[in-house]
Enzyme design. Structure first.
Site, short mmCIF file in Angstrom:
data_model
loop_
_atom_site.label_atom_id
_atom_site.label_comp_id
_atom_site.label_asym_id
_atom_site.label_seq_id
_atom_site.Cartn_x
_atom_site.Cartn_y
_atom_site.Cartn_z
N HIS A 181 22.77 39.14 41.37
CA HIS A 181 21.86 39.20 42.29
C HIS A 181 20.56 39.32 42.37
O HIS A 181 20.10 39.39 42.24
CB HIS A 181 22.31 41.20 43.04
CG HIS A 181 23.49 41.29 43.98
ND1 HIS A 181 23.65 42.43 43.31
CD2 HIS A 181 24.38 40.44 44.77
CE1 HIS A 181 25.53 42.35 43.90
NE2 HIS A 181 25.27 41.62 45.15
N GLU A 184 17.59 41.57 41.14
CA GLU A 184 17.67 42.54 40.70
C GLU A 184 17.50 41.95 38.69
O GLU A 184 18.05 41.79 37.86
CB GLU A 184 18.87 42.79 40.11
CG GLU A 184 19.86 43.56 41.59
CD GLU A 184 21.22 43.39 41.95
OE1 GLU A 184 21.78 43.60 40.30
OE2 GLU A 184 21.52 43.53 43.08
N ARG A 241 19.30 39.21 47.87
CA ARG A 241 20.14 39.62 47.26
C ARG A 241 21.21 38.43 46.66
O ARG A 241 21.80 38.23 45.77
CB ARG A 241 21.13 40.95 47.80
CG ARG A 241 22.08 40.67 47.41
CD ARG A 241 23.00 41.78 48.48
NE ARG A 241 23.65 42.06 48.10
CZ ARG A 241 24.41 43.44 47.71
NH1 ARG A 241 23.58 44.40 47.43
NH2 ARG A 241 25.52 43.81 47.17
N HIS A 316 23.78 44.91 36.90
CA HIS A 316 23.28 45.01 38.16
C HIS A 316 21.78 46.21 38.42
O HIS A 316 21.58 47.33 37.16
CB HIS A 316 24.14 45.47 38.79
CG HIS A 316 24.47 44.62 39.40
ND1 HIS A 316 24.97 43.66 40.32
CD2 HIS A 316 26.03 43.80 39.24
CE1 HIS A 316 25.78 43.06 40.77
NE2 HIS A 316 26.93 43.23 39.68
N GLU A 389 24.89 49.79 36.14
CA GLU A 389 23.42 50.22 37.37
C GLU A 389 22.62 50.57 36.58
O GLU A 389 22.43 51.52 35.89
CB GLU A 389 23.27 51.04 38.69
CG GLU A 389 25.36 50.39 39.32
CD GLU A 389 24.52 49.10 40.48
OE1 GLU A 389 23.43 48.92 40.59
OE2 GLU A 389 25.63 48.25 40.66
#
Length: 441
Positions: A181, A184, A241, A316, A389
């Site tokens: 993405h 990020e 994104r 991410h 994440e």
């Protein structure tokens, strides 16, 4: 929806979950096409296509949040009675028409001089320069290769790190992917941190030395170089994104790479069929060139019928979570995922989360996602695949754009988890005491 840890999940994970005031869901956001979703037209304004964050009020249950996601929203955070989503203005108006209460959130990047700026992060060119410098400084330890091109023709690079880097040895291989993405950017910094830590500590740190003597490590610093560049090239962040591939018959641009993988693609309401959606899965699995490049690279690591890559993390932001398959079903076990598989995934996920303070859980404990890299790597290639994440937990701490001052702290925070994955790469089932059954010679 089940947000409570199940089965043998450690009690520490459950305690951590209860302490989180706002569970940010970051890149796990999903959407399925709403029946009445309008097609993007050439008349759509640039402003209408600029993603923003909105607070959606009046949602307090997992079922209500899932319905919002099914209506086409990309969920970034969950609070007690509201969520934060990313949507462009046309999508926001469509959600309002469905009866949702949306309030556009001001961007801290617009007002706060201490907030992140593109200059806080390496550009893609600077990232490649750092890779080249590592190769030049450690030619026996590091090599790099262009494994394919993005939609716009940018080379996607894979970096190999091992004690005998020029030889394809019969050793367990570990893959780290980053930046599927575009916005990020902290994940690219994670790749550069891992590269620096492994190379600078080889020969002096006994653990790293032993691991690189017995493992082969692959880093893909950016899976989405076009999107990364687009997000920053104007001098301010665009909150972008997807990749930069045009969508036929629409003025909307981009496919969500992490909904484009060829396992249970579009199966279960875990992605969107609308080109304007933040979670658009593309017209077919592996329709995005970037997905094909990485999938072909992974398929190319099958030697004599055996996949050499055994373990993987896809980095991410944001949420501070450790996630594992499956995402397409709420069930803990499913075809291709036995109870022992699920137990091994969970045990290693919990152990890694104990080192960095993240919350560990099966991906679908959030809500359904389909066509993801984790599900494909496990179901199609038999690779123990996790999503991390990274920092932060909410938009109040910087969201997708934390300030550069946290980069060193938040990348090094994952050091022990990275080394743990490398340690267990020879036999992940060892963490549940089942190595004799699954990993004997």
């Amino acid at each position: 929806m089940r947000l409570i840890p199940r089965g043998r999940r450690a009690t520490t994970a459950a305690a951590a979950s209860t302490l989180v005031l706002a569970l940010a869901l970051g890149s796990q956001a999903m959407a399925s096409p709403a029946p009445d979703a309008p097609t993007e037209t050439a008349e759509s304004s640039a402003a209408a296509q600029t993603p923003r964050q909105y607070q959606v009020s009046g949602l307090s249950s997992p079922e209500e949040r899932t319905e919002l996601a099914r209506a086409g929203a990309a969920i970034d955070e969950v609070h007690g009675d509201s969520v934060v989503i990313t949507a462009d203005r046309s999508e926001a108006e469509r959600l309002r028409a469905l009866g949702y209460e949306l309030a556009e959130l001001p961007s801290a990047l617009d007002d706060d001089p201490t907030a992140a700026a593109p200059a806080d992060y390496h550009t893609y060119e600077e990232t490649l320069a750092a890779v080249d410098a590592a190769v030049a400084e450690h030619p026996d330890l590091v090599s790099s290769q262009v494994i394919g091109e993005s939609y716009q023709g940018t080379g996607i690079v894979a970096v190999k790190i091992s004690d005998n880097v020029g030889v394809d040895e019969d050793e367990p291989e570990v893959l780290f992917t980053h930046n599927q993405h575009a916005r990020e950017h902290l994940t690219v910094e994670m790749a550069l941190y891992t590269l620096e830590e492994l190379t600078s500590q080889y020969g002096s740190d006994p653990e790293i030395t032993e691991l690189l003597d017995t493992r082969e490590v692959w880093l893909i610093p950016s899976a989405n170089p076009d999107g990364k560049t687009y997000d920053t090239e104007s001098g301010s962040f665009r909150n972008w994104r997807k990749n930069r591939q045009p969508n036929s018959g629409s003025s909307a641009v981009g496919t969500d790479l992490n909904r484009n993988w060829d396992y249970e693609w579009g199966c279960c309401g875990g992605s969107s069929g609308s080109p304007g959606s933040e979670t658009y899965r593309g017209p077919s699995p592996e329709s995005a060139p970037e997905t094909v490049v990485i999938a072909d690279f992974v398929r190319g690591r099958v030697v004599d019928g055996e996949q050499q890559i055994t373990a993987h993390i896809d980095f991410h932001t944001y949420s501070e979570l450790v996630l594992w398959p499956y995402g397409f079903t709420y069930d803990e076990t499913a075809p291709g995922l036995t109870q022992d598989d699920a137990d091994a995934f969970e045990a290693l996920g919990v152990a890694m989360a104990d080192t960095n303070g993240y919350t560990p859980q099966q991906s679908s404990d959030l809500y359904i996602t389909d066509g993801t890299i984790n599900d494909w790597l496990w179901a199609d290639q038999g690779i123990f695949s996790y999503t991390f994440e990274m920092y932060p937990t909410s938009s109040l701490e910087g969201g997708f754009y934390p300030p550069g001052s946290v980069i060193d702290r938040e990348t090094s925070r994952n050091r022990e988890a990275v080394l743990m994955l490398m340690e267990y790469a020879d036999c992940v089932y060892r963490i549940i005491g089942a190595e004799a059954e699954y990993c004997s010679a």
